[in-house]
Design an enzyme around this catalytic site. Structure first.
Site, PDB file in Angstrom:
ATOM      1  N   TRP A  28     -20.751  28.771  11.264  1.00 35.94           N
ATOM      2  CA  TRP A  28     -19.848  27.746  11.815  1.00 35.94           C
ATOM      3  C   TRP A  28     -18.942  28.319  12.912  1.00 35.94           C
ATOM      4  O   TRP A  28     -18.202  27.596  13.543  1.00 35.94           O
ATOM      5  CB  TRP A  28     -19.020  27.094  10.713  1.00 35.94           C
ATOM      6  CG  TRP A  28     -18.423  28.069   9.755  1.00 35.94           C
ATOM      7  CD1 TRP A  28     -17.269  28.758   9.902  1.00 35.94           C
ATOM      8  CD2 TRP A  28     -18.964  28.471   8.492  1.00 35.94           C
ATOM      9  NE1 TRP A  28     -17.052  29.572   8.826  1.00 35.94           N
ATOM     10  CE2 TRP A  28     -18.082  29.411   7.939  1.00 35.94           C
ATOM     11  CE3 TRP A  28     -20.116  28.139   7.769  1.00 35.94           C
ATOM     12  CZ2 TRP A  28     -18.298  30.022   6.696  1.00 35.94           C
ATOM     13  CZ3 TRP A  28     -20.330  28.745   6.543  1.00 35.94           C
ATOM     14  CH2 TRP A  28     -19.440  29.672   6.028  1.00 35.94           C
ATOM     15  N   ARG A  29     -19.008  29.652  13.088  1.00 32.38           N
ATOM     16  CA  ARG A  29     -18.212  30.236  14.175  1.00 32.38           C
ATOM     17  C   ARG A  29     -18.972  30.231  15.500  1.00 32.38           C
ATOM     18  O   ARG A  29     -18.412  30.572  16.518  1.00 32.38           O
ATOM     19  CB  ARG A  29     -17.841  31.683  13.828  1.00 32.38           C
ATOM     20  CG  ARG A  29     -16.821  31.750  12.722  1.00 32.38           C
ATOM     21  CD  ARG A  29     -16.372  33.172  12.502  1.00 32.38           C
ATOM     22  NE  ARG A  29     -15.336  33.204  11.501  1.00 32.38           N
ATOM     23  CZ  ARG A  29     -15.101  34.228  10.698  1.00 32.38           C
ATOM     24  NH1 ARG A  29     -15.835  35.310  10.802  1.00 32.38           N
ATOM     25  NH2 ARG A  29     -14.137  34.190   9.818  1.00 32.38           N
ATOM     26  N   GLU A  41     -15.448  23.466   6.839  1.00 31.32           N
ATOM     27  CA  GLU A  41     -14.078  23.544   6.337  1.00 31.32           C
ATOM     28  C   GLU A  41     -13.931  22.835   4.990  1.00 31.32           C
ATOM     29  O   GLU A  41     -13.235  23.301   4.097  1.00 31.32           O
ATOM     30  CB  GLU A  41     -13.092  22.943   7.355  1.00 31.32           C
ATOM     31  CG  GLU A  41     -12.894  23.802   8.591  1.00 31.32           C
ATOM     32  CD  GLU A  41     -12.380  25.209   8.261  1.00 31.32           C
ATOM     33  OE1 GLU A  41     -11.708  25.381   7.236  1.00 31.32           O
ATOM     34  OE2 GLU A  41     -12.684  26.138   9.032  1.00 31.32           O
ATOM     35  N   THR A  47     -13.323  27.531  -2.063  1.00 30.64           N
ATOM     36  CA  THR A  47     -14.633  28.159  -2.288  1.00 30.64           C
ATOM     37  C   THR A  47     -14.745  29.419  -1.436  1.00 30.64           C
ATOM     38  O   THR A  47     -14.346  29.413  -0.284  1.00 30.64           O
ATOM     39  CB  THR A  47     -15.758  27.164  -1.888  1.00 30.64           C
ATOM     40  OG1 THR A  47     -15.610  25.992  -2.665  1.00 30.64           O
ATOM     41  CG2 THR A  47     -17.135  27.743  -2.119  1.00 30.64           C
ATOM     42  N   TYR A  86     -14.746  20.539  -7.547  1.00 25.99           N
ATOM     43  CA  TYR A  86     -13.809  19.700  -6.761  1.00 25.99           C
ATOM     44  C   TYR A  86     -14.581  18.561  -6.081  1.00 25.99           C
ATOM     45  O   TYR A  86     -14.648  18.479  -4.851  1.00 25.99           O
ATOM     46  CB  TYR A  86     -13.059  20.529  -5.715  1.00 25.99           C
ATOM     47  CG  TYR A  86     -12.234  21.638  -6.309  1.00 25.99           C
ATOM     48  CD1 TYR A  86     -10.929  21.399  -6.741  1.00 25.99           C
ATOM     49  CD2 TYR A  86     -12.761  22.914  -6.469  1.00 25.99           C
ATOM     50  CE1 TYR A  86     -10.168  22.410  -7.307  1.00 25.99           C
ATOM     51  CE2 TYR A  86     -12.011  23.927  -7.039  1.00 25.99           C
ATOM     52  CZ  TYR A  86     -10.721  23.678  -7.447  1.00 25.99           C
ATOM     53  OH  TYR A  86      -9.979  24.674  -7.991  1.00 25.99           O
ATOM     54  N   TYR A 124      -4.149  21.440   7.313  1.00 25.60           N
ATOM     55  CA  TYR A 124      -4.972  22.618   7.584  1.00 25.60           C
ATOM     56  C   TYR A 124      -6.283  22.245   8.278  1.00 25.60           C
ATOM     57  O   TYR A 124      -6.649  22.803   9.313  1.00 25.60           O
ATOM     58  CB  TYR A 124      -5.263  23.399   6.273  1.00 25.60           C
ATOM     59  CG  TYR A 124      -6.388  24.354   6.491  1.00 25.60           C
ATOM     60  CD1 TYR A 124      -6.154  25.554   7.133  1.00 25.60           C
ATOM     61  CD2 TYR A 124      -7.698  24.006   6.157  1.00 25.60           C
ATOM     62  CE1 TYR A 124      -7.204  26.416   7.425  1.00 25.60           C
ATOM     63  CE2 TYR A 124      -8.746  24.852   6.450  1.00 25.60           C
ATOM     64  CZ  TYR A 124      -8.498  26.055   7.075  1.00 25.60           C
ATOM     65  OH  TYR A 124      -9.538  26.883   7.379  1.00 25.60           O
ATOM     66  N   ASP A 142      -3.568  28.460   5.798  1.00 22.67           N
ATOM     67  CA  ASP A 142      -4.213  28.402   4.485  1.00 22.67           C
ATOM     68  C   ASP A 142      -3.703  29.555   3.623  1.00 22.67           C
ATOM     69  O   ASP A 142      -2.765  30.264   4.020  1.00 22.67           O
ATOM     70  CB  ASP A 142      -5.752  28.434   4.627  1.00 22.67           C
ATOM     71  CG  ASP A 142      -6.262  29.809   5.055  1.00 22.67           C
ATOM     72  OD1 ASP A 142      -5.443  30.653   5.491  1.00 22.67           O
ATOM     73  OD2 ASP A 142      -7.480  30.048   4.936  1.00 22.67           O
ATOM     74  N   CYS A 212       4.625  46.376   8.929  1.00 24.60           N
ATOM     75  CA  CYS A 212       4.466  45.486   7.769  1.00 24.60           C
ATOM     76  C   CYS A 212       5.576  45.710   6.730  1.00 24.60           C
ATOM     77  O   CYS A 212       5.735  46.808   6.195  1.00 24.60           O
ATOM     78  CB  CYS A 212       3.093  45.724   7.130  1.00 24.60           C
ATOM     79  SG  CYS A 212       2.852  44.748   5.629  1.00 24.60           S
TER      80      CYS A 212
HETATM   81  S1  SF4 Z   1      -0.318  46.881   5.837  1.00 25.45           S
HETATM   82 FE1  SF4 Z   1      -1.385  46.121   4.042  1.00 25.45          FE
HETATM   83  S2  SF4 Z   1      -0.137  44.426   3.302  1.00 25.45           S
HETATM   84 FE2  SF4 Z   1       0.509  44.863   5.400  1.00 25.45          FE
HETATM   85  S3  SF4 Z   1      -0.703  43.494   6.659  1.00 25.45           S
HETATM   86 FE3  SF4 Z   1      -1.798  45.412   6.555  1.00 25.45          FE
HETATM   87  S4  SF4 Z   1      -3.237  45.147   4.860  1.00 25.45           S
HETATM   88 FE4  SF4 Z   1      -1.660  43.549   4.669  1.00 25.45          FE
END
Ligand code: SF4
Length: 365
Positions: A28-29, A41, A47, A86, A124, A142, A212
């Site tokens: 689908w891409r 979708e 799923t 579903y 979505y 999502d 992060c």
């Molecule tokens: S460092 Fe780890 S928790 Fe942070 S975005 Fe990357 S994979 Fe996700």
């Protein structure tokens, strides 16, 4: 706002760069056809890709256009969907195909707001179709996106609250590269699916590890945060498989409950698991069997079937009757040859029973 120090271009650029090197090749891409994108979708909601792939291929082959899906018999659509769960998704899929065929000249609407008017299409899915098929700048949010954003930006607002939905939606729309909205959306969802996974995310090789929040603060297990716990209801099903020679009775589920439009057997539901003696002395059984002559050929083991909000414990009573009058049964019951049951759409629980050894032994008698 968490994006203060991170520009949209920086975030989206890094993400798309990662995507182009790591993405899975999914059918689908490789299309801009809104019908095929919508189909994928709807199939992929709740799923996993691995499970959804064969269903996508089967639907796209059997119904290559929205018109062909609109013209299909409902039983055929439900049968093809069998096992995916579903089932309201399959009903909405069919209804929406008919709506587009009848009211939109079989052409998908090309704006987010028009897409939202279609049954079974929420925020979505509308954003996904609008961005993938028509390059409209709407962010898809999502479960994968919630996870990625909550971890990178350290957002602990519950994702199942209105505030959380608003906050994540706003952030996702701030971060999207409006000129590459389709690719950006695919990238962030793919990143959540295969890199920033719920368990064991690949932090050591992550392009976002330096910025992060969850990685730096050891909060990966806590994010994303959900406020509510799912309440699971236990149900106890006693299925009556009424046999008369090679015929059996099946029941079309039409009431507002699980598995609408699928077929199962006449059912006596009890509040708890009861033993055989209790069952045979119960008012419901006596009313059901009335003065028919019967023998009990077998009682199955208890099958446990788990749905998102329900846990079902089911037993199957194989009964041989001297005759079967459908008139004395609910109008939703029909008499069929037992071997034809596989032509009817049935829930996974029934399929499992029919494919079990116990069911086959009965079949041979
Ligand atoms: S460092 Fe780890 S928790 Fe942070 S975005 Fe990357 S994979 Fe996700």
């Amino acid at each position: 706002m968490p994006t203060e120090n991170i520009s949209m271009n920086y975030f989206s650029g890094k993400l798309i760069n990662w995507y182009l090197q790591n993405k899975r090749d999914l059918p689908w891409r490789n299309t801009k056809d809104p019908y095929l994108i919508w189909l994928s979708e709807i199939i992929l909601q709740q799923t996993k890709v691995e499970q959804g792939l064969s269903y996508y291929f089967a639907f796209a082959k059997e119904f290559p256009t929205v018109k062909s899906l609109a013209q299909a018999e409902n039983n055929k659509v439900m049968k093809l969907w069998q096992g995916l769960g579903y089932y309201s998704r399959a009903r909405n899929l069919h209804e929406t195909a008919k709506n587009i065929s009848e009211n939109y000249y079989s052409l998908f609407p090309n704006t987010y707001n028009e897409l939202l008017k279609l049954k079974g299409v929420g925020d979505y899915t509308a954003a996904a179709i609008a961005s993938f098929a028509f390059d409209k700048p709407h962010a898809t949010v999502d479960g994968n996106v919630y996870r990625v954003l909550s971890r990178i930006f350290g957002i602990s607002t519950p994702i199942d609250s209105n505030d959380g939905k608003k906050e994540f939606n706003q952030l996702a729309n701030e971060l999207i590269d409006k000129k590459k909205s389709g690719t950006h959306n695919q990238a962030i969802m793919e990143f959540g699916a295969i890199q920033c996974k719920p368990i064991n995310p690949k932090c050591s090789i992550c392009p976002f590890s330096e910025m992060c929040f969850a990685f730096a603060n050891n909060k990966i297990k806590e994010l994303p945060f959900k406020a509510k716990k799912i309440l699971v209801r236990k149900r106890f099903f006693n299925y009556i498989v009424l046999n008369h020679h090679s015929c059996i009775i099946i029941n079309k589920r039409e009431e507002k409950d699980i598995w609408i439009n699928l077929y199962d057997f006449p059912l006596i539901e009890t509040e708890k698991e009861i033993d055989e003696e209790e069952f045979l002395n119960s008012k419901n059984w006596k009313e059901f069997i009335l003065n028919k002559k019967y023998i009990i050929k077998s009682v199955s083991i208890t099958y446990k079937h788990i749905l998102t909000h329900q846990k079902i414990y089911a037993r199957f009573w194989e009964i041989e009757c001297d005759k079967i009058f459908t008139k004395s049964l609910p109008k939703t019951c029909i008499k069929i040859n037992r071997k034809d049951i596989f032509h009817y759409p049935v829930p996974k629980l029934i399929e499992n029973y029919l494919n079990s050894k116990g069911s086959k032994i009965i079949n041979k008698k």
